[in-house]
Design an enzyme around this catalytic site. Structure first.
Site, PDB file in Angstrom:
ATOM      1  N   SER A 266     183.702  15.960 -47.204  1.00  0.00           N
ATOM      2  CA  SER A 266     182.472  15.396 -46.656  1.00  0.00           C
ATOM      3  C   SER A 266     181.898  14.357 -47.625  1.00  0.00           C
ATOM      4  O   SER A 266     182.623  13.457 -48.038  1.00  0.00           O
ATOM      5  CB  SER A 266     181.499  16.545 -46.380  1.00  0.00           C
ATOM      6  OG  SER A 266     180.470  16.138 -45.527  1.00  0.00           O
TER       7      SER A 266
ATOM      8  N   ASP B 180     186.657  18.558 -36.005  1.00  0.00           N
ATOM      9  CA  ASP B 180     185.545  17.984 -36.779  1.00  0.00           C
ATOM     10  C   ASP B 180     185.045  16.736 -36.065  1.00  0.00           C
ATOM     11  O   ASP B 180     185.662  15.678 -36.132  1.00  0.00           O
ATOM     12  CB  ASP B 180     186.036  17.644 -38.191  1.00  0.00           C
ATOM     13  CG  ASP B 180     184.922  17.111 -39.093  1.00  0.00           C
ATOM     14  OD1 ASP B 180     183.810  16.832 -38.597  1.00  0.00           O
ATOM     15  OD2 ASP B 180     185.164  16.983 -40.308  1.00  0.00           O
TER      16      ASP B 180
ATOM     17  N   HIS C 279     183.444  20.592 -38.718  1.00  0.00           N
ATOM     18  CA  HIS C 279     183.362  20.031 -40.067  1.00  0.00           C
ATOM     19  C   HIS C 279     183.429  21.129 -41.132  1.00  0.00           C
ATOM     20  O   HIS C 279     183.941  20.914 -42.226  1.00  0.00           O
ATOM     21  CB  HIS C 279     182.057  19.232 -40.194  1.00  0.00           C
ATOM     22  CG  HIS C 279     181.962  18.447 -41.463  1.00  0.00           C
ATOM     23  ND1 HIS C 279     182.926  17.555 -41.859  1.00  0.00           N
ATOM     24  CD2 HIS C 279     181.021  18.427 -42.431  1.00  0.00           C
ATOM     25  CE1 HIS C 279     182.576  17.010 -43.022  1.00  0.00           C
ATOM     26  NE2 HIS C 279     181.431  17.523 -43.389  1.00  0.00           N
TER      27      HIS C 279
END
Lengths: 362, 362
Positions: free
Chosen positions: B144, B301, B334
Site C-alpha cells: 500500500s 483488491d 486490499h
C-alpha cells in the site's frame, strides 16, 4: 413539457411494522394521458435521493431526473403512455417524511417518525394508483432503490403489474452496500448539529450530510469515469485536486435540497429490504409474480454489480418466468442508469410495445 | 521474539518543499542481526496507519503488523536478514509528526506542521539507514503506502537498493483513491472537535476520525470478503447488521490509537505522490533504478487494483528491467497483503535468496 407536482392526502397508511401513520401525503407528477380503459399507465419509481419530478421542466426551470427517458418519443413515450412518478414515503420532497408535522404534537416527526420499509413506499404508491381508478399497471420501472420498489410491486401485487423494469438494482443489499450506507448515517449523526434529529428550527447537520453525500458520489461513479472526468488534475488557484473540489461542491449543494433525517430513514429502508425475507433463494418469492421482466445492469456499476441482477434473472428462469436481461457496457458506474440514454431507450421502447400488445390480447 | 521500539534524533531534515524541520525523530525497530559486511538489511515500509512495530510482540503483548511475514523462518527470515522498520515522518507513533512539540514555540505543531511527501518519509528512512553505516539495502519492501516508499527508494537511491518489493501499491493515486481520502479528511475536519487541528489538550475529533476509518475499512475489504464475514446477519440484541457493528467498533477503536492531524498530512502525502512527477509515462523515471523488482497485487483488491501494479511492470519491461510480477488470487481485497501469508512468504523467500546470491556475486 412543463411539469407540476401535485399532492394527494390519505387519511392514513398502515405500515409493515403495524404502526398507522395519519394522515399521509404523497407528492406526484404525471406525464401523458390516461387512455379510456386505463391500461397504459407506467409507474416510475425513484432512486434514493430522487423525487416526483421525473420529467419535463418545473417552474424553477429544473429538468426531471429521468427526463432523457420520459417524454414524447422517448423510452417511456408520453404520446402513448401515462407516466406517474411519486416521491417516496419518508422522503423530503412533498410526501410525508421525518420533516413533516406530526398532527398529534404539532411538531416535526424528526426521529419519532416510524420505521418505514420499501414495502411501505409501495403501499403508498398503490393508494395513489388506486385513487386514479387504475387496477393494473402496464409497467413499473426504476433504477437503484427504484428497482427495489419495482420488485416489491411485482411480488406484492402480481395482478396489478403487467411488466417490471428493475435497473441497476438488487433483491437485497450486500454487506458492502449496507456498510456504505452506515458510514453515511454515522457521518450525519456525528455532526453535533444533527442534535438527535431535532435541527429543523436550527442549523441543519450540513457538514455531516455533505460527507455522507460525498461517500455516495464515489460509489455512484466508477474508477474509470472518475479518471476520465478528473484524472489527477489540480485546480490552479489552490492546488486541490479537481475530484476533491467536485465532491466538496456536490456535498455542500446536497445540503440545500435534502433532509438529513430522510437520509437516515430511507437508507435504513434500503438496507432492511430483502425480497426473499431472509430466505436464501429468490425462486419462491419471485414465483409469486405474474409479470414480464426487463432487467438491466451496467458493466462498471460496482455499487449494484451485475451479479445482483443476475441473481434475480436466474431465479426467474428457474420457474420459466418471462425475463429479458441485458448487461449494458458503460463506464459511468451506477450513474449509468441515469445517463446512458440510447441503448436503454431502445430496450425500454421495445419491451413496452410488446407488453402493450400482450395486454391488449388478454 | 520481543520487540522494542527505539528512537533516533537528527538535527534536522530538509523537506522537498524546502522547509527545514528541526529536530526530527524517527521511531524504529530492528529484527535479526546485521552481518559483517552490512549486506543483509531489508527495510520494511509501513502502510498508512502502520507503525515501526512490524514484528514480534511488544511490551503490551501486541503483535507486529507484519509478524506473519517477518521472523525466524518466515518470508523475511530474521535468521538470515536484518530487518528495519520505522514509523513514517508525519506519523504519530514515535516519529516527528503534527502531534510533536515544535521547539520554536513549545506547542504542538498541529496544522503548522509542514507539508510532507512520500519522498520526505524516504529521506528520513535514508538518514536512519545511513546512521547504521549501511550503504546498500538488500531489499525495500512494503504494501500500500509502503509500496510507494519502496518505489521512491528505488528511483531516488538506485545504488542503495538491490531489490524492491512493492505490494498492492501504485505509482500514483487515481481520482477514486484521492476521493476516498478526501472524504475521510472532510469527515475529520467536519468534526467541531477538530478545532482547526488544535485539539491536543482537549477532546480529539473522535467522531470524525471514526467515520474516516469506517470509510477506510470498507475500501480495505472486498465485496466478497464482507459477504463471507458478515453477510446480512443482524445482532440479536439490537437488530443492527453485523457489518455496521463491526465498522462502528473499528472506527471507535482507531480513535485511541491514531492522531487525526497525522491522518490529514499522511493521506495528503499519498494523494500528492506521483512517481513520474506529472509525466504520463513511468518508463523514464523507473529507468533510473538499478533494482530487481518483485511486484505483487491481489485479484480482489479494488482500492489498489492490479492494473496499477501492471502499469509499473509494463514500464519496467519496456526497458528490459528485472521484474517479476504476480497477481495472487484472494478474496480479502486490499487487506490481502497483510493476511494472505503462504503464497507471499514463498515468493518473498525465493526472491530474497536470489537477490542475496546476486549481491554476493558482485
Amino acid at each position: 413539457m412543463v411539469a407540476t407536482t401535485h399532492s394527494k392526502q390519505f387519511e392514513s397508511i398502515e405500515l409493515e411494522s403495524g404502526v398507522v401513520l395519519s394522515p399521509v401525503s404523497v407528492a406526484y407528477e404525471t406525464y401523458g394521458t390516461l387512455n379510456a380503459d386505463k391500461s397504459n399507465t407506467i409507474l416510475v419509481t425513484h432512486a434514493f435521493s430522487g423525487d416526483a419530478h421525473a420529467a419535463g421542466v418545473d417552474a424553477e426551470g429544473q429538468k426531471g431526473w429521468w427526463d432523457n427517458q420520459i417524454g414524447p418519443g422517448k423510452g417511456f413515450d408520453t404520446d402513448k403512455y401515462f407516466v406517474i412518478c411519486s416521491n417516496v414515503l419518508g422522503g423530503c420532497k412533498g410526501s410525508t417524511g421525518p420533516s413533516s408535522i406530526n398532527p398529534a404534537t404539532g411538531e416535526r416527526y424528526a426521529m419519532t417518525f416510524p420505521v418505514i420499509t420499501i414495502g411501505d413506499m409501495v403501499t403508498l404508491q398503490k393508494m395513489l394508483i388506486d385513487s386514479f381508478g387504475i387496477t393494473r399497471l402496464l409497467s413499473v420501472a426504476g433504477g437503484s432503490m427504484g428497482g427495489m420498489q419495482v420488485l416489491e410491486w411485482a411480488v406484492r401485487f402480481p395482478e396489478a403489474v403487467a411488466s417490471a423494469i428493475p435497473i441497476a438494482s438488487t433483491a437485497r443489499h450486500s454487506a458492502q452496500q449496507i456498510a456504505f450506507n452506515e458510514v453515511a448515517r454515522q457521518a450525519i449523526m456525528a455532526d453535533p448539529d444533527w442534535a438527535d434529529g431535532n435541527y429543523y428550527d436550527k442549523k441543519p447537520p450540513g457538514r455531516g450530510l455533505a460527507v455522507a453525500r460525498m461517500v455516495g458520489h464515489i460509489t455512484y461513479m466508477s474508477d474509470e469515469s472518475m479518471r476520465q472526468k478528473f484524472g489527477r488534475r489540480q485546480r490552479e488557484e489552490n492546488g486541490i485536486f479537481e475530484v476533491e473540489s467536485y465532491l466538496r461542491y456536490r456535498g455542500s449543494q446536497f445540503v440545500d435540497r435534502f433532509d438529513a433525517n430522510s437520509y437516515l430513514f430511507i437508507t435504513k429502508a434500503m438496507d432492511m429490504f430483502d425480497l426473499a425475507n431472509g430466505a436464501q433463494s429468490l425462486v419462491p418469492v419471485l414465483a409469486k409474480s405474474r409479470t414480464r421482466y426487463l432487467i438491466i445492469s451496467f458493466t462498471s456499476d460496482w455499487l449494484y454489480p451485475s451479479y445482483q441482477s443476475l441473481e434475480i434473472v436466474s431465479a426467474l428462469r428457474r420457474r420459466n418466468q418471462d425475463v429479458a436481461y441485458i448487461e449494458l457496457t458503460s463506464n459511468y458506474g451506477h450513474d449509468a442508469f441515469l445517463v446512458e440514454v440510447d441503448e436503454q431507450t431502445e430496450l425500454i421502447r421495445g419491451f413496452l410495445a410488446r407488453t402493450m400488445k400482450e395486454v391488449a390480447k388478454k
